[in-house]
Design a protein around this motif. Structure first.
Motif, PDB file in Angstrom:
ATOM      1  N   THR A  46     -10.617   2.902  -8.591  1.00 45.71           N
ATOM      2  CA  THR A  46     -10.744   4.135  -9.360  1.00 45.71           C
ATOM      3  C   THR A  46     -11.052   5.280  -8.407  1.00 45.71           C
ATOM      4  N   VAL A  47     -10.374   6.398  -8.604  1.00 43.43           N
ATOM      5  CA  VAL A  47     -10.559   7.554  -7.725  1.00 43.43           C
ATOM      6  C   VAL A  47     -10.891   8.789  -8.554  1.00 43.43           C
ATOM      7  N   GLU A  48     -11.585   9.713  -7.907  1.00 43.51           N
ATOM      8  CA  GLU A  48     -11.848  10.998  -8.543  1.00 43.51           C
ATOM      9  C   GLU A  48     -10.782  11.977  -8.084  1.00 43.51           C
ATOM     10  N   GLY A  49     -10.322  12.794  -9.001  1.00 47.06           N
ATOM     11  CA  GLY A  49      -9.329  13.799  -8.651  1.00 47.06           C
ATOM     12  C   GLY A  49      -7.918  13.243  -8.666  1.00 47.06           C
ATOM     13  N   GLU A  50      -7.030  14.016  -8.098  1.00 37.78           N
ATOM     14  CA  GLU A  50      -5.607  13.691  -8.100  1.00 37.78           C
ATOM     15  C   GLU A  50      -5.274  12.632  -7.050  1.00 37.78           C
ATOM     16  N   VAL A  51      -4.322  11.775  -7.400  1.00 35.35           N
ATOM     17  CA  VAL A  51      -3.836  10.780  -6.439  1.00 35.35           C
ATOM     18  C   VAL A  51      -2.647  11.396  -5.702  1.00 35.35           C
ATOM     19  N   THR A  52      -2.859  11.681  -4.443  1.00 36.85           N
ATOM     20  CA  THR A  52      -1.806  12.272  -3.620  1.00 36.85           C
ATOM     21  C   THR A  52      -1.029  11.167  -2.910  1.00 36.85           C
ATOM     22  N   ASP A  53       0.078  11.540  -2.306  1.00 35.90           N
ATOM     23  CA  ASP A  53       0.860  10.576  -1.518  1.00 35.90           C
ATOM     24  C   ASP A  53       0.023  10.008  -0.375  1.00 35.90           C
ATOM     25  N   GLU A  54      -0.822  10.855   0.224  1.00 39.11           N
ATOM     26  CA  GLU A  54      -1.673  10.401   1.320  1.00 39.11           C
ATOM     27  C   GLU A  54      -2.692   9.370   0.835  1.00 39.11           C
ATOM     28  N   LEU A  55      -3.278   9.613  -0.338  1.00 39.30           N
ATOM     29  CA  LEU A  55      -4.258   8.679  -0.887  1.00 39.30           C
ATOM     30  C   LEU A  55      -3.594   7.357  -1.259  1.00 39.30           C
ATOM     31  N   LEU A  56      -2.403   7.423  -1.799  1.00 37.52           N
ATOM     32  CA  LEU A  56      -1.663   6.211  -2.135  1.00 37.52           C
ATOM     33  C   LEU A  56      -1.310   5.425  -0.868  1.00 37.52           C
ATOM     34  N   ALA A  57      -0.944   6.127   0.193  1.00 33.55           N
ATOM     35  CA  ALA A  57      -0.663   5.473   1.477  1.00 33.55           C
ATOM     36  C   ALA A  57      -1.931   4.830   2.035  1.00 33.55           C
ATOM     37  N   GLU A  58      -3.072   5.494   1.872  1.00 33.38           N
ATOM     38  CA  GLU A  58      -4.340   4.923   2.324  1.00 33.38           C
ATOM     39  C   GLU A  58      -4.666   3.657   1.533  1.00 33.38           C
ATOM     40  N   ALA A  59      -4.409   3.682   0.220  1.00 35.19           N
ATOM     41  CA  ALA A  59      -4.639   2.499  -0.617  1.00 35.19           C
ATOM     42  C   ALA A  59      -3.735   1.354  -0.175  1.00 35.19           C
ATOM     43  N   ARG A  60      -2.502   1.658   0.186  1.00 32.40           N
ATOM     44  CA  ARG A  60      -1.578   0.635   0.675  1.00 32.40           C
ATOM     45  C   ARG A  60      -2.106   0.010   1.969  1.00 32.40           C
ATOM     46  N   THR A  61      -2.620   0.840   2.864  1.00 34.67           N
ATOM     47  CA  THR A  61      -3.189   0.337   4.116  1.00 34.67           C
ATOM     48  C   THR A  61      -4.393  -0.561   3.842  1.00 34.67           C
ATOM     49  N   ILE A  62      -5.270  -0.126   2.930  1.00 31.47           N
ATOM     50  CA  ILE A  62      -6.440  -0.930   2.557  1.00 31.47           C
ATOM     51  C   ILE A  62      -5.985  -2.253   1.949  1.00 31.47           C
ATOM     52  N   ALA A  63      -4.966  -2.197   1.111  1.00 33.44           N
ATOM     53  CA  ALA A  63      -4.446  -3.417   0.475  1.00 33.44           C
ATOM     54  C   ALA A  63      -3.929  -4.390   1.530  1.00 33.44           C
ATOM     55  N   ASP A  64      -3.201  -3.879   2.500  1.00 33.97           N
ATOM     56  CA  ASP A  64      -2.624  -4.725   3.548  1.00 33.97           C
ATOM     57  C   ASP A  64      -3.679  -5.282   4.501  1.00 33.97           C
ATOM     58  N   GLU A  65      -4.685  -4.473   4.825  1.00 36.20           N
ATOM     59  CA  GLU A  65      -5.640  -4.854   5.865  1.00 36.20           C
ATOM     60  C   GLU A  65      -6.921  -5.501   5.348  1.00 36.20           C
ATOM     61  N   ILE A  66      -7.330  -5.175   4.110  1.00 32.11           N
ATOM     62  CA  ILE A  66      -8.632  -5.632   3.625  1.00 32.11           C
ATOM     63  C   ILE A  66      -8.534  -6.473   2.350  1.00 32.11           C
ATOM     64  N   LEU A  67      -7.726  -6.036   1.403  1.00 33.19           N
ATOM     65  CA  LEU A  67      -7.707  -6.675   0.088  1.00 33.19           C
ATOM     66  C   LEU A  67      -6.843  -7.923   0.008  1.00 33.19           C
ATOM     67  N   SER A  68      -6.038  -8.154   1.020  1.00 26.90           N
ATOM     68  CA  SER A  68      -5.178  -9.341   1.020  1.00 26.90           C
ATOM     69  C   SER A  68      -5.287 -10.058   2.360  1.00 26.90           C
ATOM     70  N   ASN A  69      -4.938 -11.328   2.329  1.00 33.12           N
ATOM     71  CA  ASN A  69      -4.888 -12.131   3.546  1.00 33.12           C
ATOM     72  C   ASN A  69      -3.419 -12.270   3.918  1.00 33.12           C
ATOM     73  N   ALA A  70      -2.993 -11.527   4.925  1.00 32.69           N
ATOM     74  CA  ALA A  70      -1.573 -11.456   5.283  1.00 32.69           C
ATOM     75  C   ALA A  70      -0.964 -12.806   5.659  1.00 32.69           C
ATOM     76  N   VAL A  71      -1.791 -13.773   6.016  1.00 33.86           N
ATOM     77  CA  VAL A  71      -1.282 -15.088   6.389  1.00 33.86           C
ATOM     78  C   VAL A  71      -0.761 -15.836   5.163  1.00 33.86           C
ATOM     79  N   ILE A  72      -1.432 -15.669   4.022  1.00 29.84           N
ATOM     80  CA  ILE A  72      -1.067 -16.458   2.834  1.00 29.84           C
ATOM     81  C   ILE A  72      -0.704 -15.622   1.616  1.00 29.84           C
ATOM     82  N   GLU A  73      -0.851 -14.285   1.704  1.00 32.43           N
ATOM     83  CA  GLU A  73      -0.598 -13.436   0.532  1.00 32.43           C
ATOM     84  C   GLU A  73       0.305 -12.263   0.883  1.00 32.43           C
ATOM     85  N   ASP A  74       0.993 -11.761  -0.150  1.00 32.21           N
ATOM     86  CA  ASP A  74       1.790 -10.547  -0.051  1.00 32.21           C
ATOM     87  C   ASP A  74       1.251  -9.514  -1.015  1.00 32.21           C
TER      88      ASP A  74
END
Length: 82
Positions: A46-74
């Motif tokens: 959940t975010v405050e304010g508008e979701v910009t392209d930059e914020l969405l890209a940051e969420a994608r980076t967090i998803a790839d690096e922190i929220l998932s295990n790249a060895v076993i998950e996509d």
């Protein structure tokens, strides 16, 4: 407040023991139409304010690096829901 949803699934080439157990249970209960179940996870950011392209890209980076295990998950989707 807008929410960014991250969907993570086990890699297709890996065994999904939870999905296999559910598939077997469905068959035993007479639900034979479902031949394969795969179980993943959904993370809501959940975010405050508008979701910009930059914020969405940051969420994608967090998803790839922190929220998932790249060895076993996509990470299969990162999307905004209002």
């Amino acid at each position: 407040m807008p929410t960014i949803v991250v969907d993570v699934m086990p890699k297709a080439e890996l065994l999904d023991p939870q999905g296999k157990a559910v598939t077997g249970s469905l068959a035993r209960l007479g639900h034979d139409a479902f031949q394969n179940v795969r179980i993943g996870k959904r993370i809501e950011l959940t975010v405050e304010g508008e979701v910009t392209d930059e914020l969405l890209a940051e969420a994608r980076t967090i998803a790839d690096e922190i929220l998932s295990n790249a060895v076993i998950e996509d990470v299969v989707d990162v999307a905004v829901v209002e």
